[in-house]
Design an enzyme around this catalytic site. Sequence first.
Site, PDB file in Angstrom:
ATOM      1  N   ASP A 477       0.842  -1.202   0.000  1.00  0.00           N
ATOM      2  CA  ASP A 477       0.000   0.000   0.000  1.00  0.00           C
ATOM      3  C   ASP A 477       0.879   1.255   0.000  1.00  0.00           C
ATOM      4  O   ASP A 477       2.091   1.194   0.283  1.00  0.00           O
ATOM      5  CB  ASP A 477      -0.885  -0.049   1.254  1.00  0.00           C
ATOM      6  CG  ASP A 477      -2.160   0.755   1.125  1.00  0.00           C
ATOM      7  OD1 ASP A 477      -2.282   1.537   0.172  1.00  0.00           O
ATOM      8  OD2 ASP A 477      -3.033   0.610   2.009  1.00  0.00           O
ATOM      9  N   ASP A 547     -10.622   2.145  -3.187  1.00  0.00           N
ATOM     10  CA  ASP A 547     -11.184   1.907  -1.849  1.00  0.00           C
ATOM     11  C   ASP A 547     -12.700   1.965  -1.878  1.00  0.00           C
ATOM     12  O   ASP A 547     -13.359   1.666  -0.890  1.00  0.00           O
ATOM     13  CB  ASP A 547     -10.670   2.966  -0.864  1.00  0.00           C
ATOM     14  CG  ASP A 547      -9.306   2.584  -0.309  1.00  0.00           C
ATOM     15  OD1 ASP A 547      -8.875   1.443  -0.528  1.00  0.00           O
ATOM     16  OD2 ASP A 547      -8.681   3.437   0.343  1.00  0.00           O
TER      17      ASP A 547
HETATM   18  C1  DGJ Z   1      -5.780   1.862   1.986  1.00  0.00           C
HETATM   19  C2  DGJ Z   1      -6.130   0.658   1.170  1.00  0.00           C
HETATM   20  O1  DGJ Z   1      -6.596   1.031  -0.081  1.00  0.00           O
HETATM   21  C3  DGJ Z   1      -7.125  -0.190   1.939  1.00  0.00           C
HETATM   22  O2  DGJ Z   1      -7.531  -1.279   1.157  1.00  0.00           O
HETATM   23  C4  DGJ Z   1      -6.484  -0.642   3.215  1.00  0.00           C
HETATM   24  O3  DGJ Z   1      -5.428  -1.509   2.948  1.00  0.00           O
HETATM   25  C5  DGJ Z   1      -6.008   0.550   4.020  1.00  0.00           C
HETATM   26  N1  DGJ Z   1      -5.210   1.452   3.235  1.00  0.00           N
HETATM   27  C6  DGJ Z   1      -5.216   0.118   5.213  1.00  0.00           C
HETATM   28  O4  DGJ Z   1      -4.658   1.155   5.897  1.00  0.00           O
END
Ligand code: DGJ
Length: 732
Positions: A477, A547
């Site tokens: 990430d 997300d």
């Molecule tokens: C952002 C990501 O896009 C999510 O799927 C998740 O992993 C969160 N960060 C975790 O902090």
Amino acid sequence: MNIVYNKTSNHFHLYNDRISYIIGITVGGDIINLYYGKRIHDRDDFSHVIFRMGLPNVAVDADTESYSKELNRQEYSSFGTTDFGVQAFEIEMENGSRISSFSYKSHKIYAGKPVITGLPATYADESEAMTLDITLKDELAGVGLVLSYTIFDKYPVVARHTVFKNIGEAKVKITRALSCCLDLPDQNYEWMQFSGAWARERIPEIKKLSTGVTYIESRRGVSSANQNPFVILKRPNTDEFMGEAIAFSFVYSGNFIALADGSTHGRLRMLMGINPDRFAWPLESGESFETPEVVIAMTDSGLNDLSHTYHRLYNNNLVRGKWKNKPRPILINNWEATFMDFTEDSILKIASKAKDAGVELFVLDDGWFGDRDDDFAGLGDWVENPKKLPQGMAGLSKKINDLGLKFGFWIEPEMVNPDSNLFRRHPDWILAAPGRKSSLGRHQLVLDYSRKEVVDHIFDMLYAVISSSKIDYIKWDMNRPLTEVYSVAASSEEQGMIAHKYVLGVYSLYSRLTEAFPDILFESCSSGGNRFDAGMLYYAPQAWCSDNTDAIDRIRIQYGSSYGYPLVSMGAHVSAVPNQQTGRSTSIDTRANVAYFGTFGYELDLNEISDEEFELVKKQIEFMKENRELIQFGDFYRLRSPFEKDQCAWMVVSEDKSKAIVGFYCMRSNVNVLPGFLKLAGLDENKKYKMEGKIYFGDELMNMGLSVLEFQKKGFALARDFDSFVTVIEAV
Ligand code: DGJ
């Protein structure tokens, strides 16, 4: 495929079955484009298309007095002489001059494709592609340039990048080094970009081009959710099934620019490369600089065909390693189910239920390390939190494996929280400008990946935790943009290098981890789809799309992403309702019907759904296991655009046209409107196909179309908001 050089005319003709790209060297040694488009016959001499007439107010080159760069199509436009358009590069000499005058010196034609040092790029063996490297020199500046062109055999694609070399004694500074310049002879194009922001990534936007400059860029240090490094130039009448278009895909994950410059004489210049904003790369005598690659593809039969080119090329000649062309495991991720509030027991409970449903891989998301109970602390401390993982990663992975699931976990290696041991020990390891406060994003700072010791340290920490256990998957990430891009380890002169060096640092860590753990499936992520680009696909064959897991919003996001990226690259999950981002409730069927068209997985606690829904989940997983190869690697057709209608439809077809799967989605019901017909695509018109128990000829399904009314009668309502159906079509 071939690259022909005609000695007498000094022309190069790169061609394959579908395209011709013709380059000429003028008397003065200028490199110009003579043609790019649908394949044409070769001939000895194309110089009749060189423009050699004087026009008022146009400057002409001193040596020929009849040739102007401005009126001829430049292959790598330069500043300071007779081209007044936007330039592809700029080199500053020690005396402050930024004027360049390069001319042809030599060339090399060879089978295969060169590697670009430290950067991602498409690859090809000797039977798959041929390359032309043209070397130019500016004797006064003491700089050599190599313009590199690779034509692929199977795809209507030319990949381009440029190499700069200081061949003189004096130091020079490159202040602009784009990867490609393509001058087209007319401006009758529409510019299609893929824009958005967090949770609404890669939404197509179309603008009519004319004279003047149109551009998109990223200055965030990542390619960004705001503008994707992918642009299509389409003819106004081009649609999904017919018409010409040319696309430019940048194989890079940092700051970029894509720019169309329409001259008032009628030419259209397309440029793409690293964003020159604040970029400066000093070159000492003997040093080189290589730009990333731009992949240029063209079609004369519509945007679906253009997308097929990128899908196939990226699956076959960009993605590497064990997961190349392999159907992806169906995963469950605990993020939306628990956020950081979990224990080993609660994780095992989610995993165990997922196993019962048929899930194959469990992914432990954020919160397993350091003092990470919320997003204020812990990033940078890549050691297990004993309160959550009492027997470490090794203990949890073993328990998950014992359940019969594969196991993977989340990392965010480029970041550090001020509240972390790493930051307390190395407060100077971040990107920060002396004397200024560092902006926070999600309470975190960005590590200075331009420094090798920082990358080395993170590699060692991650290596320790990954190698302690049986790990099958890593989600990488990256949750904030770069600000205060300054490195205390670099001199004042080197500060213009930092943004690019940061990206090189990220790529080097990716290389080292993927080499050390070749079996692990990497999924890239950046607050969802903030770094969803071809550069990342070279290291991580799939990427978390967004997300936003709401099925209705995801239709648009996945549809937009499909223009430049294959379905198998798109992380897509079924999550809980009401959706956490939109508050919208959709059925478990519709959520799966959207997520099937990606890597497919779940992001919720299956213990919390009803028994009836759980039975449906089992069926969904069975369906995906049976069909994922086709969905992830078949030919994807966009049939009905969610940006134009209240319904969306798409389908995938197997290479041999024997099987297809259609997805149809009602985003908003329309009252008192005939349901109409959905014309399918890509089938064999003479084959008979079975669909929902009935037989149809391929030509009927593609020309008359599938009657939506029939589906309504069958109980797929489609007349209500958020209804959907997915149906399988098989040749009989
Ligand atoms: C952002 C990501 O896009 C999510 O799927 C998740 O992993 C969160 N960060 C975790 O902090």
